[in-house]
Scaffold this motif. Structure first.
Motif, short mmCIF file in Angstrom:
data_model
loop_
_atom_site.label_atom_id
_atom_site.label_comp_id
_atom_site.label_asym_id
_atom_site.label_seq_id
_atom_site.Cartn_x
_atom_site.Cartn_y
_atom_site.Cartn_z
N ARG A 32 -5.82 9.01 -15.91
CA ARG A 32 -5.12 7.84 -15.40
C ARG A 32 -5.81 7.30 -14.15
N VAL A 33 -5.51 6.04 -13.84
CA VAL A 33 -5.97 5.43 -12.59
C VAL A 33 -4.80 5.50 -11.61
N HIS A 34 -5.00 6.21 -10.51
CA HIS A 34 -4.00 6.37 -9.47
C HIS A 34 -4.43 5.60 -8.24
N CYS A 35 -3.51 4.85 -7.65
CA CYS A 35 -3.83 4.01 -6.50
C CYS A 35 -2.96 4.40 -5.31
N ILE A 36 -3.61 4.64 -4.16
CA ILE A 36 -2.90 4.94 -2.92
C ILE A 36 -2.90 3.69 -2.06
N ILE A 37 -1.72 3.22 -1.67
CA ILE A 37 -1.61 2.05 -0.82
C ILE A 37 -0.87 2.41 0.46
N GLY A 38 -0.94 1.51 1.43
CA GLY A 38 -0.26 1.72 2.70
C GLY A 38 -0.96 0.94 3.78
N PRO A 39 -0.36 0.79 4.95
CA PRO A 39 -0.96 0.01 6.04
C PRO A 39 -2.17 0.72 6.62
N LEU A 193 -7.80 6.24 -6.23
CA LEU A 193 -8.33 5.05 -5.58
C LEU A 193 -7.55 4.71 -4.32
N VAL A 194 -8.27 4.44 -3.23
CA VAL A 194 -7.68 3.84 -2.03
C VAL A 194 -8.18 2.40 -1.96
N GLU A 195 -7.25 1.45 -1.83
CA GLU A 195 -7.62 0.04 -1.89
C GLU A 195 -6.68 -0.80 -1.02
N GLN A 196 -7.27 -1.59 -0.12
CA GLN A 196 -6.46 -2.45 0.75
C GLN A 196 -5.81 -3.59 -0.03
N LEU A 211 1.67 5.57 1.05
CA LEU A 211 1.46 6.47 2.18
C LEU A 211 1.68 5.68 3.47
N ASP A 212 2.44 6.23 4.40
CA ASP A 212 2.66 5.58 5.69
C ASP A 212 2.90 6.66 6.74
N LEU A 213 2.27 6.49 7.89
CA LEU A 213 2.40 7.44 9.00
C LEU A 213 2.10 8.87 8.55
N GLU A 233 8.22 -6.07 0.16
CA GLU A 233 8.43 -6.58 1.51
C GLU A 233 7.57 -5.84 2.53
N LEU A 234 7.49 -4.54 2.39
CA LEU A 234 6.83 -3.73 3.42
C LEU A 234 5.31 -3.61 3.23
N TYR A 235 4.84 -3.58 1.96
CA TYR A 235 3.45 -3.24 1.72
C TYR A 235 2.69 -4.22 0.87
N LEU A 236 3.37 -5.18 0.25
CA LEU A 236 2.67 -6.11 -0.64
C LEU A 236 2.83 -7.56 -0.23
N GLY A 237 3.14 -7.78 1.00
CA GLY A 237 3.19 -9.14 1.52
C GLY A 237 4.45 -9.91 1.20
N GLY A 238 5.43 -9.23 0.64
CA GLY A 238 6.72 -9.89 0.37
C GLY A 238 6.73 -10.80 -0.82
#
Length: 242
Positions: A32-39, A193-196, A211-213, A233-238
């Motif tokens: 699978r393709v796994h994606c890690i997102i966060g600020p 994958l880590v991707e902004q 992931l956050d803090l 709202e918090l991580y994808l620009g609303g």
């Protein structure tokens, strides 16, 4: 489905500094393709470095197919089947494309088999075959990223981890990169994958991790993250992804 990789409540940081990760965890399933997102500053890149042995894990566990990886060197973890492509791609700019591919198999003792695998990679990625004698540092950004990703295949890894693979690339080239990732996944190689560009990455992933803090706040099917109003709202620009 059985878990290929399990990261359990790990704490890690740089040197003697404060912990960047503080209880991060995730489950990775094969193919699978796994994606890690966060600020920015959430610890996404730090998590990949901890998994591949570049950072010492202070607490918690990383297990590959049940085997604990804590304390192993990066080359030992590579032999276990986890390959890592950092943001800077880690190519040898003054070496040729073929020499860079050969360095991807530096852990292999059977050099004849290494050359067979390099030939197979050059056949699969025609641009690399065409430019086998060109210095890697003179290639375009997209070509360098293709080389960095293709080089991981030399060792036939179970997992390929990619840190910001789209960084600095034109949109058309980014689509090609995601196409290569999907090809890998279809062949049974797991992508982490880590991707902004979270919207784009989640649309092309099977599983998402927030992931956050330094902590994992949520993980689940990528489609669920895209449709969750809180994540939006918090991580994808609303804005709800199309």
């Amino acid at each position: 489905m059985s878990k290929l990789l399990e990261v359990s409540d790990i704490t890690a940081g740089y040197g003697d500094g404060p912990s960047i990760l503080d209880g991060a965890g995730m489950e990775v399933e094969p193919g699978r393709v796994h994606c890690i997102i966060g600020p920015n500053g959430a610890g996404k890149s730090t998590l990949l470095k901890a998994i591949c042995g570049m950072l010492k894990i202070r607490k918690g566990d990383v297990r590959l197919m049940g085997e604990r990886l804590n304390g192993l060197r990066p080359d030992q973890i590579l032999r276990k089947g986890i390959a890592f492509v950092p943001q800077e791609r880690a190519l040898f700019p003054k070496m040729t494309v073929r020499e860079n591919l050969r360095m991807g198999g530096f852990t292999m003792r059977d050099k004849a088999e290494l050359e067979r695998r390099i030939n197979a990679i050059e056949e699969r990625f025609e641009i690399l075959g065409e430019r086998r004698d060109q210095h890697a540092g003179t290639m375009s950004g997209g070509q360098q990223q293709t080389l960095a990703m293709a080089r991981t295949l030399i060792n036939k890894p179970k997992i390929v981890m990619l840190d910001e693979p789209s960084l600095g690339l034109a949109p058309k080239i980014v689509q090609e990169m995601f196409g290569i990732m999907r090809m890998m996944a279809d062949e049974g190689i797991t992508i982490l994958l880590v991707e902004q560009n979270a919207q784009m990455a989640l649309r092309r992933s099977d599983w998402g991790v927030v992931l956050d803090l330094g902590r994992t706040l949520f993980q689940g099917p990528a489609g669920e993250l895209l449709s969750d109003p809180r994540i939006q709202e918090l991580y994808l620009g609303g804005k709800r992804a199309a």
